[in-house]
Each structure stands twice: as C-alpha cells, then as structure tokens.
Design a protein around this motif. Structure first.
Motif: not given
Length: 613
Positions: A482, A485, A491, A516, A533, A535, A600
């Motif tokens: 994790r 994002g 990302m 994410d 999502t 995230e 997102t």
C-alpha cells in the motif's frame, strides 16, 4: 468487408447509459469544438507577423504554399527519442510525412515534441513515480504544440504506455482538428517471453547471476520497435485501430520496412483529406464518441489487454466529454469473449498474433458477433467494417488492401468467437469492504481466481523483496503493498514483485497481491487486485489492514474483502506511511501539484476534470 450482425443487447445497453450520463458534458464539448472549427482554418485569420513567424524556416515551395493559404498545413506532434526502442524509428518519419504532404499539395511541420519515458527502464526505480503523471505532461505538451493555431490537421507519432493516452487527451483539446495516429510497429521477435520470465525467476531465486539475466534481457529487447509482449504499448496500438484512429492493419507492421513507410505516407494523406479543406471533414472530437470508446473497451477485453487502460480509457473519454466508469468495463467483460493468447496471457508475441490474422481477424470476428459498433466514423472514411482489411504492397510497390484472413493462422494464438479461449473478457472489477479494484484474470490459472489467506503488509515493493530474500514469506498469504497510489507517490508499476511472488506460487504456496499501485499489461500468473481505490494515502480501507487479517480475493464473483469483525474493523485506525522519500529527487519535487490534484483510480487518476468543463 464484413456485415454487421445485430448488436449485442448488453453492448447497446452500456453504450446508451454512457450516452445518457454524458449528455450534458458531451454536448458542451461538441459545442466547443464546433465553435473552434466553424470559421474554417484558423491560420487564415492570423496577422501577417504571426504567419511570417510560422513559416520563416520553411523551404521556398512550402513557404509559398503557406503564404497562399490554399494548401493544408499538417502538424506533426512527435514523441521521438532514440532511447526508447519503440520511438527510435520516428527519427525518419517527419521527412516521409513532409514528402507525402507535398505530394497532395500540402505542407507538414513538426509542431512540437512530447516527452516519452520508458517504464521498462524505470521499473523499480525512482523515475517510475513520474510515469503515470507523464501522461498529463504529454497532454499539456500536445496542447502547447497545437496552440499556434496554424494547422488544419495533425498526425501523432507515439506508441508506448502513457504516451498515446496523453496524446489523445491533448489532441481532444483541439478536437476540431482531424487527427491520424501513426505507429512505428513492433520489433522483430527475440528471446521467447516465457523463457525471459523463467530466467527472471531463476535470478530472483539466486540460481543465476546478473550477467546471465542481462544477456537474456538483451536478447528479448534487441532492436528498434515496440516490445513484443502484449503490454500497455501494444494495447495502445490495438485500441487506436479498433477505435478507427489508425489506418486499417497499421498497428503491428514492423519498423523500417517498405510497408511501414507506405502506411506512414498514406496516413499523412488521410489526415489532410479529412481536414476542413477537403470533402471528408472528420474532426477527432466528433469521431471519438460513446460508440468508439465502447469499441475500445470491447477490444481490451477480447484481446486480454493492459489493466492500465482501466485508467487511461476513462481519462481519454473524459477529454471528449464522455463519462466512462469501471462498471461499464465490468458489464462489457461479461459478454465479450477472449480471442487471443499473447504473452503474458500465452507464449506468443504480437508478431505471432499479427501473422495469425491480427486486428483484421479480431475486428471481423467481433463485428460478426454483434460485439462492436460498426456505424462509427474512422480516419479511413468508412465504418468499422473497413477495418477487416489488411494492407500489403502490390507488384509495383504501391499500398493495397485485401480482406483479412477468414481463418486463424494459429488457434493457439488467435481464435474465432465460436471457439474463444474463454467466454468472458480478461478483466474483472472487484468490490468489497476494501474498496474497488481490478484484476486481470486472463493470465491467471482458473484454480487461482479465488484466494483466501492471511495478509502480509508492506509499504513498498522493496520491503516485500527483502522479506523474500530472508525466506520469511512462508505459507499461504496475500501480499498487501500500500501507499502506492497516485496521491502517495504517482502510482508506480510494481513489476519487481512478480518474480518473487511467482517463485513462491511455483513452490505450491497460495499467494495473491492487493495494492493501490499498478501492474499494467505485464500482469501475469499471480492473482493481483490492483488500482485499489480509495488509496491508502487518501484514507482508504486498505490502510487499515494488519498482518494476519484474513483477506479474500474472489476474481469469479468480483469481491475484495477483509474478513475482520465489523465492529473491530470500524474502530481500527489507519496506518501512516512515510512518503517523504518519494517526494524529492529525480524530479519528484516538481510533481507535488500533480499529487495534490490527482483524482481517484476509477476516475482515471487524472489531474484534469474535463467532463465538468
């Protein structure tokens, strides 16, 4: 040519609901581009000094053509650089394009360049955290290139991951201009992709050294052209063709060949023919409508394409005023069969796919089953049935089209709808108390589509790799990686997770990945719930998972859940991630405004809010 069968009811329903939810934003977009194009070529209204600046460096004949204002002026927007194998062939394209434009009484100018970074070079490195945001930079750079308003049409030279989506977004901001996308084609086949994957796993296990690994990689990526596996770059090419922005059959012709050059020249002529100066005015923004985007998603499912396009197609559609959602992807996947097996979904590469029948075969099969909209505008001036042809050279070396092959040349690679590899597409949307995610199931063995196991939580791919090297990743587990994002660190793709997780899976452990972050078109045999999502950095529930929590990834029913008592889960605090190291150096400090503004994953992970404009 192939007759259109009755449109599948699900395809029609999804298209209609997209059109209904997009009615206002699409209408505003179409009004805007109509106003931009209604006065004819904008360059005719420029002042004399403006025009003189625009053609000062042109050859005398080109300058005379532009002074008269009668011939078409074609913008070349190029992603050329000679580090990317896919883009190196573009070095010689501008001169081919200029010559072809002159042949039909026009002029072509390089309007501007856009950046083109290689995810293959930046995998696992800090530069990968700029990769997704490079799409927005490319869109902005495209707008700058076209902002001189001296052009009647444009051709776009781009291939790879974020480059084509960025070019499309930028081009749609000038949607009153016709546009043709011109590919460079894939490199010739090298070391088989499954052998490359095997050697990567051996290196991950410490059984071979770096020299052997580098030798294998060099034999895989060995010359000019696109990488030959079916990742995001080649999915881009499929998508541009099935959406009618390429010429028929243009996507997978190798670079630096007579046929490739002939297609480049013809693409130039089509762009000028489609301008407002000709008889077939076909502005890009009108052409890329709801039907075209549904065709793109159908192609994604039918070919087992890149998961990156669950981000990119959404962002591209928004640039045309169209609101596309992950639910649309999911519902279309239910009725679109998987027709191809190209690595990582099989052993073949895109050259084998093209030789077996390629895009002409795929489009004809999907049309014959009512799974595509035929009644769309294309740069070729036909509906989509015109894309069931494939190009070649006649005895005089002139470009000629013939009907695509009626039978697959290799059913291990390419199959008709009646004998599809599986009845539904290769992507699945997951929902549950961990949020929303996507999974690419087409490369995952059916017995691994559902994994339930304790979580092992990491905040970077390096931390997981370190745990693998110490031998602590024992038993069945779901790796939760994790703070990867778009708001956290842009990302990045997390491909360096695949070799160690693949090794553990081959040893008999049940493993899966929940993140994410991204995995893209190279998502392989390990079941991976990606693009989770909300995230972690935005307070998403993935940030509440702890080591040992039982996580269930169900790629059949479409669920992603953590099996923790509801009261305990509600009371649990979010973990905190230290992201400071990801916000400086290698240019990352310059992208703080992007991280702050980005949306997102399910809305395209974009800094733009285009459908609201």
């Amino acid at each position: 040519m192939t007759a259109q069968a009755s449109l599948n009811a699900r395809i029609g329903e999804v298209t209609q609901r997209i059109a209904e939810r997009s009615r206002d934003s699409r209408a505003r977009y179409l009004d805007r581009i109509a106003a931009a194009g209604e006065a004819g070529p904008r360059r005719r209204a420029l002042g004399c000094a403006n025009q003189a600046h625009g053609f000062a460096a042109c050859l005398p004949g080109d300058k005379a053509e532009l002074r008269s204002g009668e011939g078409g002026n074609l913008a070349i927007v190029t992603a050329y650089n000679d580090m990317l194998s896919a883009h190196q062939p573009y070095e010689r394209f501008p001169e081919l394009i200029r010559e072809a434009a002159r042949d039909v009484g026009g002029v072509a100018q390089v309007a501007g360049g856009v950046p083109a970074m290689c995810d293959g070079v930046t995998q696992g490195e800090a530069g990968m955290e700029l990769s997704l945001f490079s799409r927005e930079v490319i869109a902005l750079s495209t707008a700058v290139a076209l902002s001189h308003q001296t052009f009647d049409a444009a051709v776009f030279l781009g291939i790879c991951d974020k480059i084509v989506p960025g070019l499309i977004i930028g081009a749609l901001s000038f949607g009153h201009l016709p546009a043709v996308f011109i590919p460079s084609g894939p490199m010739t086949s090298g070391l088989p992709n499954d052998e490359k994957s095997r050697i990567r796993q051996l290196f991950a296990e410490g059984k071979i050294g770096r020299d052997a690994l580098l030798e294998a990689e060099s034999k895989s990526y060995h010359g000019p052209g696109t990488c030959t596996f079916y990742g995001t770059a080649n999915t881009n090419q499929m998508m541009m063709e099935i959406m009618g922005v390429h010429l028929p059959g243009a996507s997978f012709v190798n670079p630096n060949t007579p046929l490739r050059d002939a297609l480049t020249r013809e693409g130039t002529k089509r762009a000028l023919a489609n301008s407002a100066l000709g008889n077939h005015y076909t502005p890009l923004g009108r052409m890329l409508d709801e039907k075209a985007f549904v065709n793109g998603v159908v192609g994604l499912h039918a070919t087992g394409g890149s998961t990156n396009h669950t981000l990119h197609i959404v962002a591209m559609a928004a640039a045309a005023g169209i609101k596309l959602t992950w639910d649309d992807f999911s519902d279309l996947a239910d009725v679109v069969p998987l027709l191809t097996r190209v690595y990582p979904n099989g052993k073949a590469d895109v050259n084998h796919f093209h030789a077996a029948g390629g895009m002409g075969f795929v489009i004809r099969e999907l049309l014959s089953a009512g799974l595509l909209h035929e009644d769309v505008e294309t740069v070729w001036g036909t509906g989509l049935s015109g894309y069931t042809a494939e190009p070649g050279l006649d005895e005089n070396g002139a470009l000629a089209w013939r009907d695509a092959t009626a039978a697959s040349g290799d059913e291990a690679v390419l199959r008709p709808v009646t004998r599809a590899f599986q009845p539904t597409g290769g992507l699945k949307v997951l929902d549950g108390n961990l949020g929303r995610a996507v999974i690419k199931t087409s490369a995952v063995a059916p017995e691994r589509h559902v994994i339930e196991a304790p979580a092992r939580v990491f905040h970077s791919q390096e931390a997981l790799q370190a745990a693998f090297k110490t031998g602590s990743l024992t038993g069945d587990f779901v790796a939760v990686v994790r703070f990867q994002g778009p708001k956290a660190n842009g990302m990045p793709e997390l491909h360096k997770l695949l070799p160690p997780l693949g090794v553990l899976q081959d040893r008999g452990q049940k493993v899966a990945l929940v993140t994410d972050g991204r995995m893209s078109g190279a998502s392989g045999k390990v079941p991976s719930a990606i693009h989770v999502t909300p995230e972690a950095a935005a307070g998403g529930p993935i940030g509440k998972i702890r080591d040992g929590d039982l996580v269930r990834l169900d790629g059949v029913a479409g669920h992603l859940t953590v099996l923790v008592d509801a009261d305990e889960w509600a009371a649990r605090a979010q973990a905190e991630g230290d992201l400071s190291a990801s916000h400086v150096n290698v240019g990352r400090e310059l992208f703080a405004p992007f991280r702050n503004a980005v949306g997102t994953a399910d809305t395209g992970a974009s800094i733009f809010s285009l459908t609201a404009a």
